[in-house]
Design a protein around this motif. Sequence first.
Motif, PDB file in Angstrom:
ATOM      1  N   ARG A 103      47.433 -19.791  59.828  1.00  0.00           N
ATOM      2  CA  ARG A 103      46.213 -19.143  60.324  1.00  0.00           C
ATOM      3  C   ARG A 103      45.042 -19.475  59.386  1.00  0.00           C
ATOM      4  O   ARG A 103      44.725 -18.706  58.475  1.00  0.00           O
ATOM      5  N   PRO A 104      44.384 -20.601  59.596  1.00  0.00           N
ATOM      6  CA  PRO A 104      43.251 -20.950  58.727  1.00  0.00           C
ATOM      7  C   PRO A 104      42.033 -20.088  59.031  1.00  0.00           C
ATOM      8  O   PRO A 104      41.873 -19.576  60.147  1.00  0.00           O
ATOM      9  N   ARG A 105      41.182 -19.948  58.057  1.00  0.00           N
ATOM     10  CA  ARG A 105      39.972 -19.135  58.226  1.00  0.00           C
ATOM     11  C   ARG A 105      39.120 -19.654  59.373  1.00  0.00           C
ATOM     12  O   ARG A 105      38.528 -18.877  60.130  1.00  0.00           O
ATOM     13  N   TYR A 148      35.290 -23.666  67.604  1.00  0.00           N
ATOM     14  CA  TYR A 148      35.415 -23.335  66.191  1.00  0.00           C
ATOM     15  C   TYR A 148      34.467 -24.136  65.301  1.00  0.00           C
ATOM     16  O   TYR A 148      34.323 -23.843  64.118  1.00  0.00           O
ATOM     17  N   SER A 161      43.772 -25.936  53.540  1.00  0.00           N
ATOM     18  CA  SER A 161      44.387 -24.610  53.632  1.00  0.00           C
ATOM     19  C   SER A 161      45.902 -24.683  53.753  1.00  0.00           C
ATOM     20  O   SER A 161      46.626 -23.858  53.180  1.00  0.00           O
ATOM     21  N   ARG A 218      39.567 -18.237  62.842  1.00  0.00           N
ATOM     22  CA  ARG A 218      39.227 -16.817  63.016  1.00  0.00           C
ATOM     23  C   ARG A 218      40.450 -15.972  63.394  1.00  0.00           C
ATOM     24  O   ARG A 218      40.431 -15.188  64.343  1.00  0.00           O
ATOM     25  N   GLY A 219      41.523 -16.148  62.635  1.00  0.00           N
ATOM     26  CA  GLY A 219      42.713 -15.332  62.822  1.00  0.00           C
ATOM     27  C   GLY A 219      43.765 -15.920  63.730  1.00  0.00           C
ATOM     28  O   GLY A 219      44.892 -15.420  63.782  1.00  0.00           O
TER      29      GLY A 219
END
Length: 448
Positions: free
Chosen positions: A338-340, A136, A205, A343-344
């Motif tokens: 679910r942080p950006r 990530y 987030s 990716r989901g």
Amino acid sequence: MRRAADTRFLANEALSLLSRLQTVRSFMLSTPMVPAAAVSGAAQRAINEHLARVAFDLRDQLLGFVGWLKEPESQQHSAARTQARFVLLKMRFNNLLDQVDIFADVLSQRGEHGTGIWMAGLDVLAEDALCLPGRYYDPPPLICFLERGHGAAIRRARTRLPGGDQNPVGVIQIPRERMVGSGIASSLIHEVGHQGSELLELTTSIRAEIDKHLEGLEPAGQVVWKLYQRWLNEILSDCWAVAHLGIAATYGLMSVVSLPSYFVFRIGTDGPHPFPWIRVKISLMLGRQLFPHPQWDALDEQWEALYPPTELPADKQQLLGQLQAALPDFARLVLEHRPRALRGRRVREAFPVAERQPARLQSLFEQWQQQPAAREKSAPSLVFAVIGQAKADGRLTAEQEYELLTRLLTRWALNRARNHGAPPPPVAAPPLSSLLTDSGIHEPRTKH
């Protein structure tokens, strides 16, 4: 108008600073260590290139200042204004020395017999815990060193060093009193979690999600959730440790925060750290939700037996009860977030949770008893999780743990040294004589 004597003084001061700048050499030319104790090649390159860049930039500024002193235009400036300009360069030099000392504390320790190699092994563990399976982010190099004191700390990569420069590597301070045992992984991976959480921007987030959650709560509930929100950065780092190590992380945390009762129940509401009693409870709840197993309830009972809250004043007991009542929902919000950056995916899905379940760790311990070579080929954080689980189960004594971990740390350090070969060539500064010649200014001749 500035006097000629003032110009000579400042020129000589600048050249003197330039001379001392040449003592800032690559650590690869000055720090003795056996190859297995060396920091990673990526860390060496990052440190050497960073210091060289700062040193060459300062050299150019000093040469520019000395050259400017010769210009007619500079004579219109007062001695005070010219001195102020020089002092900024001197401060920049001191910033560089501060940065050198930060890395020197780490690298000079690598020359200690035994300790240096163990530190290299911990480097491997730290980098393993930072490299999540989903790629990530681009993980920065990490380096470890031992320090006196009770707790660990990190100077994160890509944060500011003295002088405002960006730190090229993450520098993790480990308490010397925790070497060597499985608890060291709890402290180390907690600090890795600070770096990882920042790279994923989890604190930002999740705080935003808590803000939304607060809108539907009564004032009393808002007080509790705002405390969790205030402590979020440290909680996420503990979550990083639990997700990699299982129950070994909570045992390690208990060892760190086992203090006199006054401090364990000292409820501060204005700092970033949860007070020790609830911090262990948070770790236990994260463990329950990631790795369901009766062992968490047993450890919870043990913690309350060590530090019973029943003798606290009524207002403190009430707050503890409110915090514990909200804890399952809070832990669920963190793990289901679910942080950006993911990716989901949910936070829990970013970690190797499936292979760290207690039954899986126990099974691996049995297999490795028969096939020790398989243990040495496994990810270091998994190895610490297995060993920590075995110790929690009473299947490994403290003496066996020490012997096993010292051998494994040495093995990981040796493997890295063999796999990556010789360190990169140093970035060297030009000789002092060339700098003085380039400046065009020389020391005045003595009159007889």
